[in-house]
Design a protein around this motif. Sequence first.
Motif, PDB file in Angstrom:
ATOM      1  N   ILE A  73     -21.921  -5.586  27.703  1.00  0.00           N
ATOM      2  CA  ILE A  73     -21.590  -4.494  26.781  1.00  0.00           C
ATOM      3  C   ILE A  73     -22.797  -4.188  25.898  1.00  0.00           C
ATOM      4  N   ALA A  74     -23.454  -5.237  25.407  1.00  0.00           N
ATOM      5  CA  ALA A  74     -24.634  -5.051  24.549  1.00  0.00           C
ATOM      6  C   ALA A  74     -25.762  -4.359  25.310  1.00  0.00           C
ATOM      7  N   ASP A  75     -26.038  -4.810  26.541  1.00  0.00           N
ATOM      8  CA  ASP A  75     -27.106  -4.200  27.338  1.00  0.00           C
ATOM      9  C   ASP A  75     -26.798  -2.746  27.671  1.00  0.00           C
ATOM     10  N   TYR A  76     -25.552  -2.483  28.064  1.00  0.00           N
ATOM     11  CA  TYR A  76     -25.166  -1.120  28.436  1.00  0.00           C
ATOM     12  C   TYR A  76     -25.207  -0.205  27.217  1.00  0.00           C
ATOM     13  N   ALA A  77     -24.744  -0.717  26.067  1.00  0.00           N
ATOM     14  CA  ALA A  77     -24.775   0.074  24.840  1.00  0.00           C
ATOM     15  C   ALA A  77     -26.209   0.410  24.450  1.00  0.00           C
TER      16      ALA A  77
END
Length: 315
Positions: A209-213
Amino acid sequence: MTDRLWQAAIGNAQDKHAGAEAPCRHAAMLMPMGVGGLLGTGRQSPALPPVADLLPVTPESVSPAIRVDAPAGPVVDRSVGSLTRLGSETGIGALSTLGPNAGHAATLQAAAERSGLPASTLAAIVDAEAAKRPDGSWNLRSRNPRSSAAGLGQFLSGTWIGMAQTAGTWLHDVARQKGWIDQNGRVASSARGSLLALRYDATASINSIADYARSNIATIRKAGIRTGDNPDALAKIAYLGHHLGPGDAIRYLKGGLADGRASRLLKAQIGAAPALERIARIGDASAAHRDWLDTYIARKIRPDRFAGASLPNSS
């Protein structure tokens, strides 16, 4: 109809826009009515370093069913030699109000440190995406029966595989370590099942989620869209990218989706009859879809519910 049935309609779009889609390159422009709440301050924010410039860190916690070992090390922007942080207007912020989800605090904070995004931003995205048990805890086994979306981040199969094939992401590092990436940089067919099962692992989901965000915020900004840099603005923009995929998110912010696309999304989100009634009342499908989605994001994406005291800046 549940709040997450919109995933069924955006599934193909999210898969389509995962991976190597090139962002639109236009000058900053005026946003449609209602978009100001998504963008925050509207000041020009610095460009994010690419995810490929980041190194994964050791996961803080892994579900017993799936062991994930990643090399230790801080996440740094090697171009400046120091940890890159977003959310600088209010600080990264320690998590203080996770309630029944307090067991995920260390993982969220570690993902915040490695990505530079506020931990409260990441918690808000998880809270909007994941199904909840009766006690309010996030269900690791969340699954949308109308699409391939699964896990705390409700990642579609194609998006998840695309992230595993993207150098610099946490998931890519783990996939490499486990021998799931072939010599051509693709996920081996024999490893797809094991890789997709990681969506049900809290550490894998939260870091992804952090990488995609981070990737989506960078893509949106490169398209000339100015966003705020506080946890609330970051959470809303990151969620819009997560929700629609970066391509549709840019179109949404720059003027709105085409009526046909907006109508299909709205019908999946709230049902055909309510969608048609809303379209007739508001006047067109694009405006009706915007009215629904802006309201949904304002109601659901609330990092302030999870934020605590600010952390000191690292040097």
